[in-house]
Design a protein around this motif. Structure first.
Motif, PDB file in Angstrom:
ATOM      1  N   ILE A  65       2.329  15.755  77.508  1.00 52.04           N
ATOM      2  CA  ILE A  65       1.951  14.351  77.479  1.00 52.04           C
ATOM      3  C   ILE A  65       0.946  14.098  76.363  1.00 52.04           C
ATOM      4  O   ILE A  65       0.996  13.071  75.688  1.00 52.04           O
ATOM      5  CB  ILE A  65       1.372  13.934  78.846  1.00 52.04           C
ATOM      6  N   ALA A  66       0.046  15.056  76.137  1.00 56.90           N
ATOM      7  CA  ALA A  66      -0.957  14.896  75.082  1.00 56.90           C
ATOM      8  C   ALA A  66      -0.324  14.698  73.717  1.00 56.90           C
ATOM      9  O   ALA A  66      -0.867  13.993  72.867  1.00 56.90           O
ATOM     10  CB  ALA A  66      -1.891  16.110  75.068  1.00 56.90           C
ATOM     11  N   ASN A  67       0.847  15.299  73.493  1.00 60.06           N
ATOM     12  CA  ASN A  67       1.503  15.189  72.195  1.00 60.06           C
ATOM     13  C   ASN A  67       2.206  13.857  71.998  1.00 60.06           C
ATOM     14  O   ASN A  67       2.694  13.572  70.898  1.00 60.06           O
ATOM     15  CB  ASN A  67       2.499  16.336  72.015  1.00 60.06           C
ATOM     16  N   LEU A  68       2.279  13.029  73.036  1.00 57.51           N
ATOM     17  CA  LEU A  68       2.822  11.689  72.874  1.00 57.51           C
ATOM     18  C   LEU A  68       1.824  10.775  72.174  1.00 57.51           C
ATOM     19  O   LEU A  68       2.204   9.772  71.569  1.00 57.51           O
ATOM     20  CB  LEU A  68       3.177  11.093  74.236  1.00 57.51           C
ATOM     21  N   LEU A  69       0.532  11.107  72.284  1.00 59.15           N
ATOM     22  CA  LEU A  69      -0.521  10.241  71.775  1.00 59.15           C
ATOM     23  C   LEU A  69      -0.862  10.561  70.333  1.00 59.15           C
ATOM     24  O   LEU A  69      -0.620  11.666  69.838  1.00 59.15           O
ATOM     25  CB  LEU A  69      -1.789  10.392  72.628  1.00 59.15           C
ATOM     26  N   ASP A  70      -1.452   9.581  69.656  1.00 61.22           N
ATOM     27  CA  ASP A  70      -2.088   9.847  68.377  1.00 61.22           C
ATOM     28  C   ASP A  70      -3.305  10.729  68.664  1.00 61.22           C
ATOM     29  O   ASP A  70      -4.100  10.428  69.562  1.00 61.22           O
ATOM     30  CB  ASP A  70      -2.515   8.524  67.736  1.00 61.22           C
ATOM     31  N   ARG A  71      -3.471  11.829  67.906  1.00 60.70           N
ATOM     32  CA  ARG A  71      -4.568  12.763  68.158  1.00 60.70           C
ATOM     33  C   ARG A  71      -5.502  12.790  66.952  1.00 60.70           C
ATOM     34  O   ARG A  71      -5.069  12.970  65.819  1.00 60.70           O
ATOM     35  CB  ARG A  71      -4.034  14.168  68.449  1.00 60.70           C
TER      36      ARG A  71
ATOM     37  N   ASP B 101      -3.152  17.025  80.673  1.00 58.31           N
ATOM     38  CA  ASP B 101      -2.060  16.105  80.966  1.00 58.31           C
ATOM     39  C   ASP B 101      -2.400  15.190  82.146  1.00 58.31           C
ATOM     40  O   ASP B 101      -2.116  13.981  82.120  1.00 58.31           O
ATOM     41  CB  ASP B 101      -0.790  16.899  81.281  1.00 58.31           C
ATOM     42  N   ARG B 102      -2.994  15.740  83.181  1.00 58.13           N
ATOM     43  CA  ARG B 102      -3.341  14.943  84.356  1.00 58.13           C
ATOM     44  C   ARG B 102      -4.448  13.945  84.068  1.00 58.13           C
ATOM     45  O   ARG B 102      -4.427  12.819  84.569  1.00 58.13           O
ATOM     46  CB  ARG B 102      -3.741  15.876  85.507  1.00 58.13           C
ATOM     47  N   GLN B 103      -5.407  14.359  83.247  1.00 56.37           N
ATOM     48  CA  GLN B 103      -6.488  13.457  82.885  1.00 56.37           C
ATOM     49  C   GLN B 103      -5.978  12.282  82.062  1.00 56.37           C
ATOM     50  O   GLN B 103      -6.439  11.146  82.225  1.00 56.37           O
ATOM     51  CB  GLN B 103      -7.560  14.221  82.110  1.00 56.37           C
ATOM     52  N   ILE B 104      -5.022  12.533  81.164  1.00 54.73           N
ATOM     53  CA  ILE B 104      -4.471  11.457  80.334  1.00 54.73           C
ATOM     54  C   ILE B 104      -3.805  10.403  81.212  1.00 54.73           C
ATOM     55  O   ILE B 104      -3.856   9.209  80.921  1.00 54.73           O
ATOM     56  CB  ILE B 104      -3.468  12.028  79.313  1.00 54.73           C
TER      57      ILE B 104
ATOM     58  N   GLY C 262      -7.917   7.702  82.099  1.00 55.02           N
ATOM     59  CA  GLY C 262      -6.481   7.796  82.297  1.00 55.02           C
ATOM     60  C   GLY C 262      -5.796   6.478  81.961  1.00 55.02           C
ATOM     61  O   GLY C 262      -6.374   5.400  82.139  1.00 55.02           O
ATOM     62  N   ILE C 263      -4.559   6.554  81.478  1.00 55.05           N
ATOM     63  CA  ILE C 263      -3.829   5.332  81.147  1.00 55.05           C
ATOM     64  C   ILE C 263      -3.529   4.533  82.401  1.00 55.05           C
ATOM     65  O   ILE C 263      -3.673   3.304  82.437  1.00 55.05           O
ATOM     66  CB  ILE C 263      -2.523   5.688  80.406  1.00 55.05           C
ATOM     67  N   LEU C 264      -3.117   5.204  83.477  1.00 55.69           N
ATOM     68  CA  LEU C 264      -2.754   4.509  84.705  1.00 55.69           C
ATOM     69  C   LEU C 264      -3.951   3.828  85.374  1.00 55.69           C
ATOM     70  O   LEU C 264      -3.774   2.894  86.160  1.00 55.69           O
ATOM     71  CB  LEU C 264      -2.100   5.485  85.691  1.00 55.69           C
TER      72      LEU C 264
ATOM     73  N   ARG D  80     -12.606  22.897  76.359  1.00 55.76           N
ATOM     74  CA  ARG D  80     -12.354  21.932  75.293  1.00 55.76           C
ATOM     75  C   ARG D  80     -13.062  20.637  75.669  1.00 55.76           C
ATOM     76  O   ARG D  80     -13.343  20.384  76.846  1.00 55.76           O
ATOM     77  CB  ARG D  80     -10.856  21.681  75.110  1.00 55.76           C
ATOM     78  N   ARG D  81     -13.356  19.797  74.662  1.00 55.11           N
ATOM     79  CA  ARG D  81     -14.015  18.514  74.899  1.00 55.11           C
ATOM     80  C   ARG D  81     -13.142  17.421  74.296  1.00 55.11           C
ATOM     81  O   ARG D  81     -12.761  17.494  73.123  1.00 55.11           O
ATOM     82  CB  ARG D  81     -15.413  18.495  74.294  1.00 55.11           C
ATOM     83  N   ALA D  82     -12.847  16.410  75.090  1.00 53.64           N
ATOM     84  CA  ALA D  82     -11.946  15.354  74.623  1.00 53.64           C
ATOM     85  C   ALA D  82     -12.075  14.133  75.525  1.00 53.64           C
ATOM     86  O   ALA D  82     -12.722  14.172  76.573  1.00 53.64           O
ATOM     87  CB  ALA D  82     -10.493  15.858  74.620  1.00 53.64           C
ATOM     88  N   ASN D  83     -11.466  13.034  75.079  1.00 49.09           N
ATOM     89  CA  ASN D  83     -11.316  11.850  75.914  1.00 49.09           C
ATOM     90  C   ASN D  83     -10.222  10.976  75.306  1.00 49.09           C
ATOM     91  O   ASN D  83      -9.844  11.156  74.152  1.00 49.09           O
ATOM     92  CB  ASN D  83     -12.615  11.052  76.034  1.00 49.09           C
ATOM     93  N   VAL D  84      -9.731  10.058  76.104  1.00 54.17           N
ATOM     94  CA  VAL D  84      -8.631   9.190  75.691  1.00 54.17           C
ATOM     95  C   VAL D  84      -9.153   7.779  75.471  1.00 54.17           C
ATOM     96  O   VAL D  84      -9.855   7.224  76.327  1.00 54.17           O
ATOM     97  CB  VAL D  84      -7.513   9.167  76.750  1.00 54.17           C
TER      98      VAL D  84
END
Length: 409
Positions: free
Chosen positions: A151-157, A242-245, A256-258, A388-392
């Protein structure tokens, strides 16, 4: 017979005892000098032992069979299958690192061995006494979709330089609510579009991490160590990402998108029993009418199973023509399909993923190793930690449509 000279370890223990003794009244400067000399001798002995092990494990060119007393080159220690010296996985990056080699030479004692491998494009990392600046996203840059595995690869990174992420979220809604463009007669007043509404979102990058215990013997073997890093640690981080996205709560977790307000929804009207593949097509139209053409859909494997097994009156599959081509890309109505148990059964998320959200990463996957944890030192066990450190940044919620499928009859 002359007395036996004390060993390096015996000399080291004697000096340690003096340094720990608050009542020691000897020459302290001399004691410090002896400590430095013993430390240097121990380091030299460990280096000699390390070089000896490396030499014994070397295989002469042209001789593929190991000689007596020799070992084959371990995975990750040489070029990859294409002859490239650069590591191709996080595990290879770690086992080839100078930090791990030095940690092994010290007998897995002292400081941790660590290496960072960035899966995202490398950014500038600020260190020292200057506080990192917040990352303010200047705009939205759509990119063409590809065939993702996650799912992460669907997004612009993108890569973040700071620890705080600030971005503008478009809350203007559908075009019909703000677009007043019209054909205007010469000399007449031109219409004004709007209002445009944007929310400034300020959030922090979130850390996802976990660790596993490994024995010293496993840590000294590249094959086992790479297995732990690739098979357990890296997979676990990707699984959680993936779950966090999708469902991160946006406060203590990633956004999360949802859980982002403003995303579209589609559910068949009450009493409608449209098949799931028809529901997906109608939801796609809703996304297109919002002027954000969808490029992918994420759904639960059970829902994708229902779609693939859907048959017509003659028993012919509607979605696939042959069940033997299991390696074909999963697509429906021109959309890339990603199945994940992170999506609840009975629902799906359709959208223009690269137009609607960006995954910002402060760092890729970082691997750390140490023997300084709880009682593991006495158990001859090490800790290998991955984080890892990230956010959407969900900057355009209207680009997404949450689908709720009708219950099967």
């Amino acid at each position: 017979m002359p007395p036996k000279a004390p060993t390096l370890l015996e000399q080291r223990d004697e000096i340690i005892a003096h340094l720990q003794d608050p009542n020691y009244d000897g020459d302290f400067d001399e004691l410090i000098q002896r400590a430095d000399e013993i430390k240097a001798k121990i380091d030299l002995a460990e280096q000699r032992a390390s070089r000896l092990r490396a030499l014994q494990g070397a295989v002469p060119p042209g001789d593929p069979q190991p000689q007596p007393g020799q070992q084959r080159q371990q995975p990750g220690a040489g070029p990859d299958e294409n002859g490239n010296q650069d590591p191709v996985t996080v595990a290879e990056a770690f086992v080839r690192s100078a930090a791990l080699q030095a940690f092994r030479e010290r007998g897995f004692r002292g400081e941790s061995g660590a290496i960072e491998f960035r899966a995202a494009p490398a950014g500038t990392v600020t260190t020292g006494t200057t506080l990192p600046q917040n990352t303010r996203v200047p705009g939205i840059i759509p990119q063409n979709p590809d065939f993702p595995l996650l799912i992460a690869n669907l997004l612009d990174r993108q890569t973040s330089d700071g620890t705080t992420l600030e971005y503008m979220r478009d809350t203007s809604g559908p075009q019909s609510t703000w677009n007043a463009a019209a054909v205007v007669a010469e000399g007449a007043d031109k219409p004004k579009s709007g209002p445009f509404t944007f929310d400034l979102i300020s959030t922090s990058l979130k850390t996802v991490a976990h660790w596993v215990p490994v024995t010293r013997q496993a840590a000294d073997d590249n094959s086992q160590l790479m297995g732990y890093i690739n098979g357990r640690l890296t997979y676990g981080l990707e699984y959680k990402l993936d779950r966090q996205i999708l469902t991160g709560n946006g406060t203590t977790e990633m956004q999360g998108i949802l859980t982002t307000s403003g995303i579209g929804t589609y559910q068949p009207p009450s009493g409608n029993t449209d098949a799931k593949l028809i529901t997906v097509r109608k939801a796609k139209t809703q996304g297109e009418l919002a002027l954000y053409p969808p490029d992918a859909i994420v759904m639960n494997p059970l829902d994708w199973q229902d779609i693939e097994l859907d048959t017509d009156a003659n028993g012919q599959f509607r979605v696939i023509t042959t069940v033997t081509d299991s390696g074909a890309p999963m697509r429906i109505w021109g959309l890339t399909v990603v199945t994940s148990v992170a999506m609840a059964a009975g629902t799906a998320l359709l959208g223009g993923y690269r137009m609607g959200a960006t995954l910002w990463e402060r760092q890729g996957i970082t691997i750390l190793m140490t023997d300084s944890h709880a009682e593991l030192f006495t158990a001859n066990t090490l800790v290998v930690l991955a984080e890892r450190r990230a956010n959407v940044a969900v900057h355009t919620p209207a680009a997404f449509v949450k689908i709720t499928f009708a219950a099967l009859p």
